[in-house]
Design an enzyme around this catalytic site. Structure first.
Site, PDB file in Angstrom:
ATOM      1  CE  LYS A  95      -3.689  -2.638   1.875  1.00 24.10           C
ATOM      2  NZ  LYS A  95      -4.849  -2.930   2.666  1.00 24.10           N
ATOM      3  CG  HIS A 128      -6.623  -3.270  -2.818  1.00 20.81           C
ATOM      4  ND1 HIS A 128      -7.248  -2.505  -2.140  1.00 20.81           N
ATOM      5  CD2 HIS A 128      -6.307  -4.345  -2.395  1.00 20.81           C
ATOM      6  CE1 HIS A 128      -7.079  -3.034  -0.770  1.00 20.81           C
ATOM      7  NE2 HIS A 128      -6.336  -4.232  -1.120  1.00 20.81           N
ATOM      8  CD  GLU A 157      -6.779  -0.503   1.063  1.00 17.77           C
ATOM      9  OE1 GLU A 157      -5.811  -0.285   0.316  1.00 17.77           O
ATOM     10  OE2 GLU A 157      -6.885  -1.378   2.090  1.00 17.77           O
ATOM     11  CD  GLU A 209      -7.388  -8.321  -0.816  1.00 19.50           C
ATOM     12  OE1 GLU A 209      -6.285  -8.693  -0.276  1.00 19.50           O
ATOM     13  OE2 GLU A 209      -7.397  -7.363  -1.234  1.00 19.50           O
ATOM     14  N   GLY A 244      -7.653  -5.123   6.804  1.00 16.12           N
ATOM     15  CA  GLY A 244      -7.138  -4.316   7.771  1.00 16.12           C
ATOM     16  C   GLY A 244      -7.650  -3.954   9.162  1.00 16.12           C
ATOM     17  CB  SER A 246      -7.121  -9.845   8.921  1.00 17.02           C
ATOM     18  OG  SER A 246      -7.621  -8.507   8.875  1.00 17.02           O
TER      19      SER A 246
HETATM   20  P1  PGA Z   1      -4.655  -6.751   5.375  1.00 18.04           P
HETATM   21  O1  PGA Z   1      -4.623  -5.948   3.823  1.00 18.04           O
HETATM   22  O2  PGA Z   1      -3.801  -7.868   5.230  1.00 18.04           O
HETATM   23  O3  PGA Z   1      -3.831  -5.607   6.231  1.00 18.04           O
HETATM   24  O4  PGA Z   1      -6.111  -6.982   5.739  1.00 18.04           O
HETATM   25  C1  PGA Z   1      -4.909  -6.882   2.664  1.00 18.04           C
HETATM   26  C2  PGA Z   1      -5.192  -6.291   1.461  1.00 18.04           C
HETATM   27  O5  PGA Z   1      -5.588  -4.978   1.365  1.00 18.04           O
HETATM   28  O6  PGA Z   1      -4.726  -6.784   0.414  1.00 18.04           O
END
Ligand code: PGA
Length: 261
Positions: free
Chosen positions: A20, A107, A109, A180, A186, A225
């Protein structure tokens, strides 16, 4: 099964780090060297590692991995054009030139913080593959969508729209899918084995419906996670062909444990 198709047993597990918006050039160089040194001589045969640093640190990671096929570098985003007046954007060719073999597309985000829609995700997928980049296509539902019983519909929409113009050969050679769930990214809230099994089986059946037997050769990663203490059991589940790791990939020690889990 067509000649040359990859069976589940031959498929290498893909262990991917999404850094990220973390790490300067020097930090990325140190972390990538450390994780390479900690894992390279003991990396199991059937594993591949990809690190997705910020654009400004692509070269730092590439320098740590150069000449080692099992360790690759990827970019977190791409713009679907060869070149042009697109201030701030970066093309697939520029990423290849910087040493990238992979790119992350879709993704959550980027979908939810940066406002990308399915159509843009589809364009990015197509352009990247046509240029020769491998794509990790990320899909995932929100908690609301899951609780509303929309899981299957959301998976189908996100997956099939992104793959609309991707033929069988392109998909089996260049695509990996990362499931995901947004509520697990996160948050420290990992999806349970039942949820992962159910959703990965659903994604597998959509891939087989779309591509026939070759749908079995497309890797499906789990992300959300993933930590050193759950990575091994998650990767042991049916239809889990790797993991995409955010937070726990930032430290060389914890990502190294995940690579070897
Ligand atoms: P995370 O993120 O392992 O911190 O949950 C995964 C991702 O966004 O690809």
């Amino acid at each position: 099964m067509p000649i040359g198709a990859i069976t589940g047993d031959e498929m290498k597990k893909l262990i991917a780090a999404n850094w990220k918006m973390y790490k300067t050039f020097n930090e990325a160089r140190t972390t990538s060297r450390k994780l390479f040194d900690a894992t390279e001589s003991v990396l199991p045969e059937g594993r591949e590692v990809v690190v997705f640093p910020p654009f400004t640190a692509l070269q730092a990671v590439d320098m740590s991995f150069v000449g080692h096929d099992a360790y690759q570098v990827g970019a977190q985003d791409v713009y679907p054009a060869v070149e042009g007046a697109f201030t701030g954007e970066i093309s697939p060719h520029m990423l290849l030139d910087a040493g990238c073999r992979w790119v992350l597309v879709g993704h959550s985000e980027r979908r939810h913080v940066l406002g990308e829609d399915d159509a843009l995700v589809a364009q990015k997928t197509l352009f990247s593959i046509e240029a020769g980049l491998h794509v990790i296509l990320c899909i995932g539902e929100s908690l609301e969508e899951r609780e509303d019983g929309q899981l299957a519909e959301v998976m189908k929409r996100q997956l099939l729209s992104a793959l609309e113009n991707i033929n069988q050969n392109m998909a089996s050679e260049y695509v990996a899918v990362a499931y995901e769930p947004i509520w697990a990214i996160g948050t420290g809230k990992v999806a349970g084995p039942e949820e992962i099994l159910e959703t990965h089986a659903l994604i597998r059946s959509l891939l087989v419906e779309r591509y026939g037997e070759l749908g079995h050769s497309i890797r499906i990663l789990y992300g959300g996670s993933v930590k050193p203490d759950n990575a091994g059991s998650i990767m042991g589940l049916d239809n889990v062909d790797g993991v995409l790791v955010g937070g726990a990939s930032l430290q060389a020690a914890s990502f190294s444990s995940i690579i070897l889990a």
